[in-house]
Every structure is written in structure tokens, then in C-alpha cells.
Design an enzyme around this catalytic site. Structure first.
Site, PDB file in Angstrom:
ATOM      1  N   CYS A  45       7.163  -3.882   4.948  1.00  0.00           N
ATOM      2  CA  CYS A  45       7.990  -2.687   5.133  1.00  0.00           C
ATOM      3  C   CYS A  45       8.424  -2.569   6.591  1.00  0.00           C
ATOM      4  O   CYS A  45       9.575  -2.208   6.877  1.00  0.00           O
ATOM      5  CB  CYS A  45       7.233  -1.443   4.685  1.00  0.00           C
ATOM      6  N   THR A  46       7.524  -2.883   7.527  1.00  0.00           N
ATOM      7  CA  THR A  46       7.860  -2.768   8.947  1.00  0.00           C
ATOM      8  C   THR A  46       8.873  -3.812   9.367  1.00  0.00           C
ATOM      9  O   THR A  46       9.796  -3.533  10.137  1.00  0.00           O
ATOM     10  CB  THR A  46       6.583  -2.870   9.803  1.00  0.00           C
TER      11      THR A  46
ATOM     12  N   ASN B 211      -3.598   2.043   1.158  1.00  0.00           N
ATOM     13  CA  ASN B 211      -4.704   2.005   0.206  1.00  0.00           C
ATOM     14  C   ASN B 211      -5.785   0.987   0.575  1.00  0.00           C
ATOM     15  O   ASN B 211      -6.875   1.018   0.008  1.00  0.00           O
ATOM     16  CB  ASN B 211      -4.154   1.682  -1.193  1.00  0.00           C
TER      17      ASN B 211
ATOM     18  N   ARG C 208     -10.550  -0.884  10.194  1.00  0.00           N
ATOM     19  CA  ARG C 208     -10.010  -0.292   8.973  1.00  0.00           C
ATOM     20  C   ARG C 208     -11.093   0.296   8.070  1.00  0.00           C
ATOM     21  O   ARG C 208     -10.784   0.971   7.099  1.00  0.00           O
ATOM     22  CB  ARG C 208      -9.187  -1.328   8.185  1.00  0.00           C
TER      23      ARG C 208
ATOM     24  N   THR D  38      -0.237  -5.981  13.391  1.00  0.00           N
ATOM     25  CA  THR D  38       0.948  -6.064  12.541  1.00  0.00           C
ATOM     26  C   THR D  38       1.561  -7.439  12.697  1.00  0.00           C
ATOM     27  O   THR D  38       1.634  -7.972  13.804  1.00  0.00           O
ATOM     28  CB  THR D  38       1.988  -4.981  12.891  1.00  0.00           C
ATOM     29  N   GLY D  39       1.967  -8.006  11.585  1.00  0.00           N
ATOM     30  CA  GLY D  39       2.632  -9.302  11.631  1.00  0.00           C
ATOM     31  C   GLY D  39       4.136  -9.179  11.689  1.00  0.00           C
ATOM     32  O   GLY D  39       4.851 -10.183  11.645  1.00  0.00           O
TER      33      GLY D  39
ATOM     34  N   ARG E  62      -2.430   3.035  12.715  1.00  0.00           N
ATOM     35  CA  ARG E  62      -2.422   3.783  11.462  1.00  0.00           C
ATOM     36  C   ARG E  62      -2.805   5.238  11.760  1.00  0.00           C
ATOM     37  O   ARG E  62      -3.762   5.487  12.493  1.00  0.00           O
ATOM     38  CB  ARG E  62      -3.408   3.176  10.461  1.00  0.00           C
TER      39      ARG E  62
END
Length: 481
Positions: A289-290, A320, A334, A347-348, A370
Site C-alpha cells: 500500500c505504501t 493485523n 511489533r 518498510t520495504g 505504526r
């Protein structure tokens, strides 16, 4: 009569016009597979108030409100044409007609602007393309909603089956209930019934078989009458070509992953590199999404100004895979409670830019935090440009990109001074430029890009699936390059 009375009368008149538009829009969609848009926003299955709000929104990006009295004549003109499957933007028709100096009538201008979708030029409708969802979590259910919404005449994408692991008693009823109600995205627009005897969910007349399996190797899709289907893997369990190839079973022709692909799996951002997909490619990824949020505006900025280097910081809603309360997690940090903490994570997306924009040689770095919100994220894209510019120039350019360019379905634009994350729940764009937050100083630019990391991303997935299935219908008027 008072001023207030005048305003109310004007509103009621516009309500009446919008009401008259609904059956025209619906008939075009059901009978001809024509989706009516207004500045890239679909008007299909929208209420009177939604149609009026969409017209009013044009004020934010075009500088003035668009009235239904301006667009209705173009909609009426469409009904007189021999149209084939297409997407037609009546907002763009109205805007380009106003700038046209040939003295044509609305009917003449409309016929010329959409000539590629009429008569001998029009696309002939096929028999549709079967789609299977493997996994039925957050993205899977939103993709299902979109597929059902876009069923049209039934000649496009057809959601035929969902594959899940067995969940015990009343499993089918519970899954149907999750499709029907969503705490973030609201109620499903339509009706849903369940036939437990045949393991089928019927949503707005679409019969969706629910298949229980623990592994792709257990399913023969042809046994359910499914052939030449596109399978959308929403589990993220397999990310490389070897793993995703397990889905290439009888009845499945292509596999689309809703997560970043690894190895030689093509990572596709619709609007940017979807035209690089080879016809015989059977496995591809829709990236993250990013990645979908940052790549379109990054391309737009690179095309106009050049980009020497960049950094993206994403402030991302929790997902989730995090824990509600502190507990063991295989990833660092996390495991800490998602609703109670800001959590630094990796983040990739930055490294994925190279796959989607191979011609961009600028180094792009990235990191992510997050935060305790359930949906909608923001990417802060800091760029060193190839030339100096001004804030006003950048904003005018990005506003124009959001309206008139081939990236207008990916990039949205808002000037709302008090915009916050929840305002963008349900956005169908990959990202939304926040004009008020944009900063430019010489050759340095910082863009603040909102994105619904669930629904906006799901819309991008559907666009990729439409493209590879051959039912991505052309848009008219044709956007300027």
C-alpha cells in the site's frame, strides 16, 4: 423571498437534477458496461446527495464548484450514442467543452470526445473473467466488495470463489457477516445471503463458492466450473515465484499477490508500470500500500523537476500482524500493544521504488512508524529536486496532475485546511496530496501524502486485475500525457 429561501430552492432544483441522473448512470453501467465518472470518481450506485457532494468537491481541485446543470447535458448526450464498454468522465467533458472554441453543440462535442468508445471503434464485450480470492481477511473482503460493485452487466470480472481454511461451526455465516459489516468501511451496499448446504455466499446476486482448503494443492477449480481464472492471493504466505506457482492449478491462469513480491516477481503499481506486464506473465505482485502511495507522486515529481534523492517516512495505521496487547512476536517491537503505542518498524516501500521506477536512479530511503489508528496512513516524502521551484508551482502542477494526467486515478489533491486521517477512509486513490502541508524551499520539497492503506490499495489491486484480464476499459476524454 429571502436569500436563505433562494439557497434552499437552488438546492432542491439540483437534487431533482441529480435524481434524474441516477437511472441514466445505472442503465449505462448495467446494459453497456459504461462507468460514469466525475473527475475520476465513479457515480455508479451513488445517492442524490453523494452525486451533489462529488460535484461540489470539484471546487477543491478545479477552483470552482461544478454544477449538475453543467454535467447533465453531457450525460444525456451519452445515451444517444452507440457506446461500448468504457469509463467516461463527465466532469472532464464539461471542462474541456468550456475550453473548446469550435462552436460545437454539447451532443457534437461529446460524440467526438468519446468516438473511441462508439460504433466500429468500441470494445466488444466478452464473456467475463473468473476471479478467485485466496484468503478473506481485510484486503480480501474489500476486494470482494469492489468486484461485486463492478459486476455491471456480468461481462467483466466475476468473483466466483473464495478459498479459506475451515474455521469450525458457523464458519460460513461468520465470514458472510464480516463481509456484510465492517467497523471502518461501514455496511455492505446491497444484500447478502448464505446457503450453507452448498457453501455459497450470494451477494447482490453474485454466487460465490466458499472452498475450504489448507493448501493450494488441494483445490481443482474446474470442479466448480471455474476456468481461466485470476487468483488473488491475500494471505501473503507465499511471496516468491516458486511459492505462488502452487496456485497455478486446473482452472487458474494467473496469480496476483496483494503484498510485495520477492525475487523476480514483477511489482506492479497501476498507473506507473502496469503497461510493462508481459502478456504471458502468470505471476505478479501489486507491491505494498505504501509503495502504491509514494510511487505515483514520485514519478510525477521526477517527470517535471527531476529527483536527485529522497526519503519517505510513513506514519502507518496498525495492522493485523501486530498484537493487541504485549505478547511474543517474531519481529522486533511489533509484539508491543498496537492500540497503545507508536511502534518503529521497517518498510520495504523505498527499496520497492526501484522495481516500479527502474529509470529513477535517485537513492530513496525509508522508515515507518505504526500508530494507534485503525486505517489511513500518511507518507512524508522529502525530495531533493533537480531544479529550484516554488511551493505555488509545485501545488499547481500536482493539482493539474490529479485532474488531467494519466495518473489522475492514482493521485488525488485536497486543499481542506482541517483535513485529518479519518477524512480519507474510503478514498479510491493511491494517495492524496495535502496542499496545506506541502513545503518547498528552492530544490527541496516535502509532500504529505494521505492514503487509505486498505481501500485505496484494494482499488489499485482491482485496476491491475482488470488490466491483466483484458477488461480495463479505456477512459474518455483521453487524459493528456
Amino acid at each position: 423571498m429571502t436569500v436563505n429561501d433562494d439557497s434552499f430552492t437552488n438546492w432542491k432544483n439540483r437534487e431533482e437534477i441529480a435524481e434524474s441522473m441516477i437511472p441514466i448512470i445505472g442503465k449505462l453501467h448495467r446494459e453497456r458496461d459504461v462507468t460514469v465518472l466525475l473527475h475520476s470518481r465513479s457515480l455508479v450506485n451513488k445517492s442524490v446527495v453523494s452525486i451533489l457532494k462529488t460535484h461540489r468537491f470539484a471546487r477543491q481541485i478545479a477552483g470552482e464548484e461544478l454544477s449538475v446543470t453543467d454535467t447533465l447535458p453531457f450525460l444525456q448526450a451519452l445515451t444517444t450514442l452507440d457506446l461500448g464498454p468504457s469509463q467516461i468522465d463527465i466532469g472532464m467533458l464539461a471542462a474541456t467543452y468550456q475550453a473548446d472554441d469550435r462552436g460545437l453543440s454539447v451532443a457534437e462535442f461529446t460524440a467526438g470526445a468519446v468516438v473511441g468508445a462508439t460504433g466500429a471503434n468500441k470494445i466488444e464485450r466478452g464473456e467475463g473473467r473468473d476471479v478467485v480470492l485466496y484468503g478473506f481477511g481485510r484486503i480480501g473482503r474489500l476486494v470482494a466488495r469492489l468486484l461485486i460493485e463492478k459486476a455491471g452487466s456480468g461481462n467483466g470480472l466475476r468473483l466466483r470463489a473464495i478459498v479459506v481454511r475451515g474455521g469450525g461451526e458457523a464458519d460460513l455465516v461468520k465470514r458472510a457477516s464480516l463481509l456484510r459489516r465492517d467497523s471502518i468501511h461501514g455496511q455492505f451496499q446491497g444484500t447478502i445471503t448464505v446457503d450453507e448446504a452448498t457453501s455459497t455466499i450470494v451477494a447482490n446476486g453474485n454466487e460465490i463458492k466458499v472452498i475450504y482448503a489448507n493448501d493450494p494443492s488441494e483445490v481443482d477449480y474446474t470442479a466448480y466450473g471455474i476456468n481461466d481464472a485470476i487468483l488473488i492471493d491475500n494471505t501473503g504466505k507465499w511471496r516468491d515465484r516458486e511459492g505462488l506457482s502452487k496456485h497455478l492449478r486446473p482452472g487458474i491462469d494467473k496469480v496476483v499477490l496483494t503484498a510485495p513480491g520477492k525475487g523476480d516477481v514483477p511489482n506492479i503499481v497501476h498507473g506507473v508500470n502496469h503497461d510493462t506486464i508481459k502478456p504471458d506473465e502468470q505471476i505478479l505482485s501489486c507491491a505494498s500500500c505504501t509503495t502504491n502511495a509514494i510511487v505515483p507522486p514520485l514519478k510525477a515529481m521526477a517527470d517535471e523537476y527531476g529527483v536527485l534523492r529522497g526519503h519517505v517516512e510513513t506514519v502507518h495505521s496498525f495492522t493485523n500482524d501486530q498484537n493487541l496487547l504485549d505478547n511474543y512476536h517474531k519481529a522486533d517491537r511489533r509484539g508491543r500493544s498496537a492500540p497503545l503505542n507508536m511502534v518503529i518498524t521497517e518498510t520495504g516501500a523505498a527499496s520497492a521504488v526501484a522495481k516500479a521506477l527502474p529509470d529513477l536512479k535517485a537513492p530513496i530511503t525509508g522508515s515507518s512508524i505504526r500508530v494507534p489508528v485503525p486505517d489511513v496512513s500518511i507518507a512524508i516524502l522529502s525530495l531533493r529536486l533537480g531544479r529550484e521551484t516554488t511551493r505555488e508551482e509545485v501545488l499547481e502542477y500536482l493539482r493539474d496532475v490529479s485532474l488531467n494526467s494519466p495518473l489522475k486515478r492514482q493521485i488525488d489533491f485536497t486543499t481542506a485546511p482541517d483535513a485529518v486521517s479519518m477524512d480519507f477512509v474510503g478514498s479510491r486513490h493511491a494517495s492524496i496530496v495535502d496542499a496545506g502541508a506541502t513545503k518547498v524551499d528552492g530544490d527541496n520539497a516535502i509532500l504529505y501524502l494521505w492514503y487509505d492503506n486498505e481501500f485505496g490499495y484494494s482499488c489499485q489491486v482491482i485496476r491491475v486485475v482488470q488490466h491483466v484480464s483484458g477488461v480495463e476499459y479505456p477512459t474518455y476524454p483521453v487524459p493528456m500525457s
